[in-house]
Write an enzyme that holds these catalytic residues in place. Structure first.
Site, PDB file in Angstrom:
ATOM      1  N   HIS A   7       0.829  -1.206   0.000  1.00 59.83           N
ATOM      2  CA  HIS A   7       0.000   0.000   0.000  1.00 59.83           C
ATOM      3  C   HIS A   7       0.863   1.254   0.000  1.00 59.83           C
ATOM      4  O   HIS A   7       2.053   1.194   0.294  1.00 59.83           O
ATOM      5  CB  HIS A   7      -0.972   0.042   1.194  1.00 59.83           C
ATOM      6  CG  HIS A   7      -0.316   0.037   2.551  1.00 59.83           C
ATOM      7  ND1 HIS A   7      -0.228  -1.073   3.335  1.00 59.83           N
ATOM      8  CD2 HIS A   7       0.252   1.032   3.278  1.00 59.83           C
ATOM      9  CE1 HIS A   7       0.363  -0.786   4.476  1.00 59.83           C
ATOM     10  NE2 HIS A   7       0.682   0.493   4.478  1.00 59.83           N
ATOM     11  N   HIS A  79       4.189   7.053   3.820  1.00 62.98           N
ATOM     12  CA  HIS A  79       5.104   5.928   3.627  1.00 62.98           C
ATOM     13  C   HIS A  79       4.579   5.011   2.531  1.00 62.98           C
ATOM     14  O   HIS A  79       3.417   5.108   2.132  1.00 62.98           O
ATOM     15  CB  HIS A  79       5.327   5.151   4.935  1.00 62.98           C
ATOM     16  CG  HIS A  79       4.127   4.436   5.482  1.00 62.98           C
ATOM     17  ND1 HIS A  79       3.316   4.970   6.441  1.00 62.98           N
ATOM     18  CD2 HIS A  79       3.605   3.205   5.201  1.00 62.98           C
ATOM     19  CE1 HIS A  79       2.355   4.103   6.743  1.00 62.98           C
ATOM     20  NE2 HIS A  79       2.510   3.026   6.007  1.00 62.98           N
ATOM     21  N   GLU A 128       7.748   0.967   4.905  1.00 64.98           N
ATOM     22  CA  GLU A 128       7.227  -0.025   5.843  1.00 64.98           C
ATOM     23  C   GLU A 128       7.403  -1.389   5.178  1.00 64.98           C
ATOM     24  O   GLU A 128       7.037  -1.561   4.014  1.00 64.98           O
ATOM     25  CB  GLU A 128       5.739   0.244   6.111  1.00 64.98           C
ATOM     26  CG  GLU A 128       5.081  -0.783   7.015  1.00 64.98           C
ATOM     27  CD  GLU A 128       3.583  -0.483   7.245  1.00 64.98           C
ATOM     28  OE1 GLU A 128       2.936   0.118   6.366  1.00 64.98           O
ATOM     29  OE2 GLU A 128       3.083  -0.858   8.321  1.00 64.98           O
TER      30      GLU A 128
HETATM   31 CO    CO Z   1       1.268   1.307   6.282  1.00 66.03          CO
END
Ligand code: CO
Length: 133
Positions: A7, A79, A128
């Site tokens: 994502h 992020h 991440e």
């Molecule tokens: Co995230």
């Protein structure tokens, strides 16, 4: 699927308003917001054909996202999340190559372990890493 972009996360000052904005996109399906107290954030996902947007807003003033929003009050890309087959092995390999792994793995938005990599080691982008299912 390991190796995929899981994502892109967008920090937002108002999660309900953001959900209303993002669900206008053709084909976008907005999910339900939920708190992630271990990360100091409240999140909601917007699913698209083969990708996801994570809308993230602070839970409390000491949230890491609060600092981002103080510098970017209207919100912005916070992020990107990349899925790996073996989170511990990925962290060890990245650390051996000089990347700074921030903290220890913790359960993320999908209950699987996640960890963050320092943005200075990735051209200003907070990464991440998420353990693949
Ligand atoms: Co995230």
């Amino acid at each position: 699927m390991p190796g995929r972009l899981a994502h892109i996360a967008v920090a937002v000052p108002d999660l309900d308003a953001a959900l209303a904005h993002w669900r206008r996109l053709p084909g976008a399906r907005a999910g339900v917001a939920h708190d992630l107290p271990g990360h100091g954030v409240r999140v909601a996902f917007v699913d698209m054909a083969d990708s996801r947007i994570e809308l993230v807003t602070p839970l409390g003033d000491d949230s890491p996202v609060a600092g981002y929003l103080s510098r970017n009050p209207a919100g912005g890309i916070h992020h990107i999340c990349y899925e790996v087959a073996d989170l511990d092995a990925a962290c060890a390999g990245l650390a051996a190559q000089g990347a700074r792994v921030l903290g220890a793995p913790r359960p993320g938005a999908h209950g699987r372990p996640v960890i963050f990599l320092h943005p200075r080691d990735f051209d200003g982008c907070l990464i991440e890493l998420e353990q693949a299912p």
